[in-house]
Design a protein around this motif. Structure first.
Motif, short mmCIF file in Angstrom:
data_model
loop_
_atom_site.label_atom_id
_atom_site.label_comp_id
_atom_site.label_asym_id
_atom_site.label_seq_id
_atom_site.Cartn_x
_atom_site.Cartn_y
_atom_site.Cartn_z
N SER A 168 0.84 -1.20 0.00
CA SER A 168 0.00 0.00 0.00
C SER A 168 0.87 1.24 0.00
O SER A 168 1.87 1.31 0.71
CB SER A 168 -0.88 0.06 1.25
N LEU A 169 0.46 2.22 -0.81
CA LEU A 169 1.13 3.52 -0.80
C LEU A 169 0.48 4.35 0.29
O LEU A 169 -0.73 4.36 0.43
CB LEU A 169 0.85 4.25 -2.12
N GLN A 170 1.29 5.03 1.08
CA GLN A 170 0.70 5.94 2.06
C GLN A 170 1.60 7.13 2.31
O GLN A 170 2.80 7.08 2.06
CB GLN A 170 0.39 5.21 3.37
N ARG A 171 1.03 8.19 2.79
CA ARG A 171 1.80 9.36 3.16
C ARG A 171 2.82 8.95 4.22
O ARG A 171 2.49 8.20 5.15
CB ARG A 171 0.82 10.41 3.73
N PHE A 172 4.07 9.38 4.09
CA PHE A 172 5.09 9.06 5.08
C PHE A 172 4.67 9.62 6.43
O PHE A 172 4.18 10.75 6.52
CB PHE A 172 6.43 9.68 4.65
N ARG A 173 4.81 8.83 7.49
CA ARG A 173 4.46 9.29 8.84
C ARG A 173 5.74 9.51 9.63
O ARG A 173 6.74 8.81 9.40
CB ARG A 173 3.60 8.25 9.56
N LEU A 174 5.70 10.42 10.57
CA LEU A 174 6.91 10.68 11.35
C LEU A 174 7.39 9.44 12.09
O LEU A 174 8.59 9.23 12.26
CB LEU A 174 6.68 11.83 12.34
N GLY A 188 16.03 16.82 11.31
CA GLY A 188 15.47 18.09 10.86
C GLY A 188 15.24 18.14 9.35
O GLY A 188 14.29 18.76 8.87
N PHE A 189 16.12 17.47 8.62
CA PHE A 189 16.00 17.44 7.16
C PHE A 189 14.70 16.73 6.74
O PHE A 189 13.95 17.21 5.90
CB PHE A 189 17.22 16.71 6.59
N TYR A 190 14.44 15.58 7.39
CA TYR A 190 13.19 14.87 7.09
C TYR A 190 11.98 15.72 7.50
O TYR A 190 10.97 15.76 6.81
CB TYR A 190 13.13 13.52 7.83
N LEU A 191 12.09 16.37 8.66
CA LEU A 191 10.95 17.17 9.15
C LEU A 191 10.64 18.33 8.21
O LEU A 191 9.48 18.69 8.03
CB LEU A 191 11.24 17.70 10.57
N GLU A 192 11.68 18.91 7.63
CA GLU A 192 11.42 20.02 6.71
C GLU A 192 10.62 19.54 5.50
O GLU A 192 9.65 20.17 5.08
CB GLU A 192 12.74 20.66 6.25
N TYR A 193 11.02 18.41 4.95
CA TYR A 193 10.27 17.86 3.81
C TYR A 193 8.86 17.48 4.24
O TYR A 193 7.89 17.71 3.53
CB TYR A 193 11.00 16.64 3.23
N TYR A 194 8.76 16.86 5.41
CA TYR A 194 7.45 16.41 5.91
C TYR A 194 6.48 17.58 6.07
O TYR A 194 5.29 17.46 5.77
CB TYR A 194 7.68 15.71 7.26
N THR A 195 6.98 18.71 6.56
CA THR A 195 6.08 19.83 6.79
C THR A 195 5.86 20.69 5.55
O THR A 195 4.79 21.22 5.34
CB THR A 195 6.62 20.75 7.92
N VAL A 252 9.82 7.53 -1.02
CA VAL A 252 10.37 8.58 -1.86
C VAL A 252 10.14 9.90 -1.14
O VAL A 252 9.10 10.09 -0.50
CB VAL A 252 9.74 8.58 -3.28
N MET A 253 11.16 10.76 -1.16
CA MET A 253 11.05 12.07 -0.53
C MET A 253 11.45 13.10 -1.57
O MET A 253 12.49 12.97 -2.23
CB MET A 253 11.98 12.12 0.68
N GLY A 254 10.63 14.10 -1.76
CA GLY A 254 10.94 15.10 -2.79
C GLY A 254 10.37 16.45 -2.45
O GLY A 254 9.88 16.68 -1.33
N LYS A 255 10.46 17.36 -3.40
CA LYS A 255 9.98 18.72 -3.18
C LYS A 255 9.70 19.38 -4.52
O LYS A 255 9.98 18.82 -5.58
CB LYS A 255 11.04 19.52 -2.43
N SER A 256 9.16 20.59 -4.45
CA SER A 256 9.00 21.38 -5.67
C SER A 256 9.88 22.61 -5.52
O SER A 256 10.07 23.12 -4.42
CB SER A 256 7.55 21.77 -5.86
N GLU A 257 10.42 23.07 -6.62
CA GLU A 257 11.30 24.23 -6.58
C GLU A 257 11.38 24.83 -7.97
O GLU A 257 10.91 24.24 -8.95
CB GLU A 257 12.71 23.83 -6.09
#
Lengths: 143, 85
Positions: free
Chosen positions: A3-9, A30-37, A57-62
């Motif tokens: 199952s795909l799910q939103r990453f949880r802390l 802190g790096f994970y928390l920044e992406y998470y928030t 997978v962890m990513g961002k938009s920029e």
């Protein structure tokens, strides 16, 4: 079953078997928390039927959304256009060769090209609904 | 009537032009995998990994970039400080 799910802390406390891989970087919390928030939609994991994290997978938009880069050495180029960025993608060894990385990448690509903002909600009657948020109104499109 | 709505999934409007990623030049398995997903090698970034190894910047166009101008591969490798972001 995967199952795909939103990453949880709390996944940060149980993802050792994924991150022990030598090519997977373990960042500071802190790096994970920044992406998470900041980019929660870009932080997705897959879990097995017994609720183990298989990969994530962890990513961002920029970038800039006005055609070309406005300053710096690449002024005028289109290299820095608004885009999705994959910061890390990893699947632990025992769950490889199952297409999990492809599912995670598909999810990130879908998020990156979303053109409407939506919230999927559950009402008290437990019917799943999709709410479209547009600048002027909020309305229900499906139930 | 009171309706309680619990958010399940929130999705923002990102509307990006492409997706990009960096991968170690020596990580051939990963590079093959990304190529099979439709990513193309856009440019090499010299010494991106602690000055010891180059990275390949791979990109995949999204529907918004119909002309594909954000992913035309560069012939020349770049230094990390030349990166836009």
């Amino acid at each position: 079953m995967t199952s795909l799910q939103r990453f949880r802390l709390s996944d940060l406390l149980t993802f050792n078997s994924v991150n022990l891989d030598p090519l997977t970087e373990t960042y500071n919390i802190g790096f994970y928390l920044e992406y998470y928030t900041r980019w929660p939609e870009y932080f997705t994991s897959t879990v097995s039927h017994d609720n183990r994290v298989q990969g994530y997978v962890m990513g961002k938009s920029e970038g800039v959304d006005n055609g070309t880069v406005q300053s710096g050495p690449n002024k005028g180029s289109s290299y820095g256009l608004w885009h999705g960025h994959v910061t890390c993608l990893t699947v632990q060894p025992m769950y490889r060769r199952l297409g999990i990385a492809r599912q995670l990448m598909d999810s990130l690509e879908t998020v990156s090209q979303e053109t409407v903002s939506t919230v999927t909600v559950v009402s008290r009657s437990c019917k799943k609904s999709i709410v479209v948020i547009n600048p002027l109104s909020i309305y229900l499109i499906a139930q | 009537m009171i309706i309680i709505l619990t958010p399940l999934r929130v999705s923002s409007q990102y509307n990006g032009w492409f997706v990009d990623l960096f991968v170690r030049a020596s990580n051939f398995r990963a590079r093959e995998m990304y190529e099979s997903f439709g990513y193309v090698p856009f440019r090499r970034v010299l010494g991106y990994y602690s000055g010891e190894e180059d990275a390949w910047d791979y990109r995949k166009l999204l529907e918004r970039d119909k002309d594909g101008f954000s992913c035309i591969p560069l012939e020349k490798a770049i230094e990390p400080e030349e990166l836009e972001w």
